[in-house]
Design an enzyme around this catalytic site. Sequence first.
Site, PDB file in Angstrom:
ATOM      1  CG  ASP A  51      -0.215  -0.119   2.513  1.00 62.27           C
ATOM      2  OD1 ASP A  51       1.001  -0.381   2.483  1.00 62.27           O
ATOM      3  OD2 ASP A  51      -0.852   0.052   3.566  1.00 62.27           O
ATOM      4  CG  HIS A  53      18.740   1.227 -19.566  1.00 59.60           C
ATOM      5  ND1 HIS A  53      17.626   0.923 -20.311  1.00 59.60           N
ATOM      6  CD2 HIS A  53      19.205   2.397 -20.083  1.00 59.60           C
ATOM      7  CE1 HIS A  53      17.437   1.855 -21.226  1.00 59.60           C
ATOM      8  NE2 HIS A  53      18.382   2.760 -21.106  1.00 59.60           N
ATOM      9  CG  ASP A  92      19.692  11.979 -20.528  1.00 59.60           C
ATOM     10  OD1 ASP A  92      20.580  11.366 -19.922  1.00 59.60           O
ATOM     11  OD2 ASP A  92      19.028  11.485 -21.461  1.00 59.60           O
ATOM     12  CD  GLU A 140      22.503  11.488 -22.453  1.00 56.75           C
ATOM     13  OE1 GLU A 140      22.850  10.730 -21.518  1.00 56.75           O
ATOM     14  OE2 GLU A 140      21.353  11.511 -22.928  1.00 56.75           O
ATOM     15  CG  HIS A 159      22.561   3.857 -27.614  1.00 60.72           C
ATOM     16  ND1 HIS A 159      22.868   5.161 -27.918  1.00 60.72           N
ATOM     17  CD2 HIS A 159      23.586   3.408 -26.831  1.00 60.72           C
ATOM     18  CE1 HIS A 159      24.012   5.493 -27.338  1.00 60.72           C
ATOM     19  NE2 HIS A 159      24.483   4.437 -26.688  1.00 60.72           N
ATOM     20  CE1 TYR A 212      27.746   2.411 -23.880  1.00 62.46           C
ATOM     21  CE2 TYR A 212      27.026   2.272 -26.175  1.00 62.46           C
ATOM     22  CZ  TYR A 212      27.079   2.955 -24.970  1.00 62.46           C
ATOM     23  OH  TYR A 212      26.459   4.177 -24.860  1.00 62.46           O
ATOM     24  NE  ARG A 223      24.872   6.767 -22.375  1.00 59.78           N
ATOM     25  CZ  ARG A 223      24.875   5.601 -21.745  1.00 59.78           C
ATOM     26  NH1 ARG A 223      25.340   4.527 -22.362  1.00 59.78           N
ATOM     27  NH2 ARG A 223      24.437   5.470 -20.508  1.00 59.78           N
ATOM     28  CG  HIS A 259      16.549  10.912 -25.927  1.00 61.69           C
ATOM     29  ND1 HIS A 259      16.219  11.798 -24.922  1.00 61.69           N
ATOM     30  CD2 HIS A 259      17.634  10.242 -25.459  1.00 61.69           C
ATOM     31  CE1 HIS A 259      17.047  11.638 -23.896  1.00 61.69           C
ATOM     32  NE2 HIS A 259      17.933  10.706 -24.199  1.00 61.69           N
ATOM     33  CG  ASP A 311      22.945   8.287 -18.725  1.00 57.78           C
ATOM     34  OD1 ASP A 311      22.425   9.381 -18.434  1.00 57.78           O
ATOM     35  OD2 ASP A 311      22.608   7.595 -19.711  1.00 57.78           O
ATOM     36  CD  GLU A 348      21.682   9.476 -25.177  1.00 60.01           C
ATOM     37  OE1 GLU A 348      22.106   8.604 -24.393  1.00 60.01           O
ATOM     38  OE2 GLU A 348      20.550   9.982 -25.091  1.00 60.01           O
ATOM     39  CG  HIS A 354      13.785   8.461 -23.659  1.00 57.89           C
ATOM     40  ND1 HIS A 354      13.875   7.109 -23.499  1.00 57.89           N
ATOM     41  CD2 HIS A 354      15.039   8.931 -23.394  1.00 57.89           C
ATOM     42  CE1 HIS A 354      15.118   6.782 -23.151  1.00 57.89           C
ATOM     43  NE2 HIS A 354      15.839   7.865 -23.091  1.00 57.89           N
TER      44      HIS A 354
END
Length: 435
Positions: free
Chosen positions: A34, A238, A266, A409, A345, A383, A407, A349, A255, A379, A356
Site C-alpha cells: 500500500d 541501463h 540527461d 552525452e 542505440h 561498448y 558514452r 532523443h 549517466d 549521446e 525521452h
Amino acid sequence: MQAEYRQRREALMSKIGNGTAIFRSAPMAVMHNDVEYAYRQDSDFLYLTGLNEAEAVAVLAPHHEEHKFILFVQPKDITKEVWSGYVTGVDAAKSIYGADEAYPINELNEKLPQYLSNADRIYYRFGRDKSFNQTVLNHYQRLLRVYPKRGIGPTAIQDTCTILHSMRMVKTESELALMRKAADIAVEAHNLAFEIAKPGVYEYEIQAEMERIFRKHGALGPAYPSIVASGANSCILHYIENNRQMQDGDLLLIDAGCSYDYYNSDITRTFPVGGKFTEEQKILYELVLSAQKQAIAQVKPGNAYNLIHDTALRVLVEGMVELGILKGEVDKLIEEEKYKPYYMHRTGHWLGLDVHDVGVYQHGDNPLILQPGQVLTVEPGIYIVPGAKPAEEQPQVDQKWMGIGIRIEDDVLVTQEGCEVLTKGVDKELQDMER
Ligand code: GLY
Ligand code: MN
Ligand code: MN
C-alpha cells in the site's frame, strides 16, 4: 505561469475546432503493497494545466458557449487529506488553475456529456488507464447511437499527439529557463562526481552525492534511475545496481540528470577512476568524443534530425574499422548494421517534460527538420561488451578492448544560429578527463 498554461490551452483549442479534448491525470504508481511512489503528473496534463494531482480530468471544449476549460478534481475532504496531503479542490480549480468550470471527479459521467455532445470529434490519447479508456469509449458510443437522430455529435476519436506533441517539441522561454536550471544542477553533480570518484569508492557513494546535489538545489530528484557504472558495468546501457567497488584502471560511466520543476536534464560522462586512461581507453574515448562533437556540429535549424545520428555513426564506424574492431567498407557496414554489437542505440532523443520527450523524429520518408527551441541529447557511445558476438563475417574483437564502455552525452538546444550546449559546464576534452 498560469498565463502560459492558458496560452497553451488556447493554442491547442485553436487547432481542434469543434472537437473536445480530454486529458486524464497519471495514475498513482505502487512501490509495494500500500506504499506509493511520489506522485508525478502525466506530462501532457501538466503542460496544459500545471496541476500535479491524481484523479483529475481536464477537458477543452472550444465550441462550448460558456466553458472552454473544465477540470474534474478530487474534492476537498479533510479526513482524507489528513492522510494523503492537501488537494486543490473544486473552488481552487477555478480560482488558481483558471478553469471556467470545475466539478468533483465523481461527477464526471454525469457532467462530461454536455461537453461532448455537440463536438464533431473527441481528441483523446488512449493510455495505460484501461478503465478510463473505457469511460471515454462508453461516452463516445452512447453519442454515436443517437447520432442519426441528432445529426450532430462526435464521429471520431483522434489522438491528440500530432497537435499537442508538436507544440511540446518547441520549448518556450519559461520552459527553457527550467531546462537550464535542470542542466546546471546536473552539471554541478557531475563535476562533484569527477572530484570524488577514486579506486576503493563504491558506485552508490557517487550516486548518493550526485542525488544530494539534485535535492539540495530543489530538484525533484533524478530524472531517471542514475547509472553509475564502473569497469565492465559501463557496457550495460541501463545498469542501475550501482553496487560495485571501483578499481584502479576502471572507466566510470555516469549517466545521471535531474528533474527540476518537471523538466529534465540527461548527462553522461566517462572518465578513468584512477586518473589515467589506458592506451585502449584513450583511443576509444577520443573516437566517441570526436563522434559527439561532429554530431553536435550538425545541430542547427534547417538540418535533418537524422543527420546527427548519421554523422556520429559514420565517425564511429570509420574509427572501428581503423582499429580493426570492424572489417569492411564503411558504407556497407552501416547499411548492414554490422556495428550494432558495439553501438546498439540511437545518438539521442528529444528532451523536456519527459526524458525521452514526445515528438516525432521523421515524417514517414521525409526528414524532420530541426528548428529553434527544440532540445535534444547527443549521446554516441561504444561498448565492447564482454561475451558479445560480433556480427556475421566480422572479426572477434581483440581482448585488449574488452569491457570498455564509453558514452558522452550532452543536452543541446537548437538556436537561431546553430545550437547551444546546455550542459557544457562538465568537461569532456581528453586532457581534462585525466588527473
Ligand atoms: N539516461 C537515459 C538516456 O540517456 O537516454
Ligand atoms: Mn539520453
Ligand atoms: Mn542519459
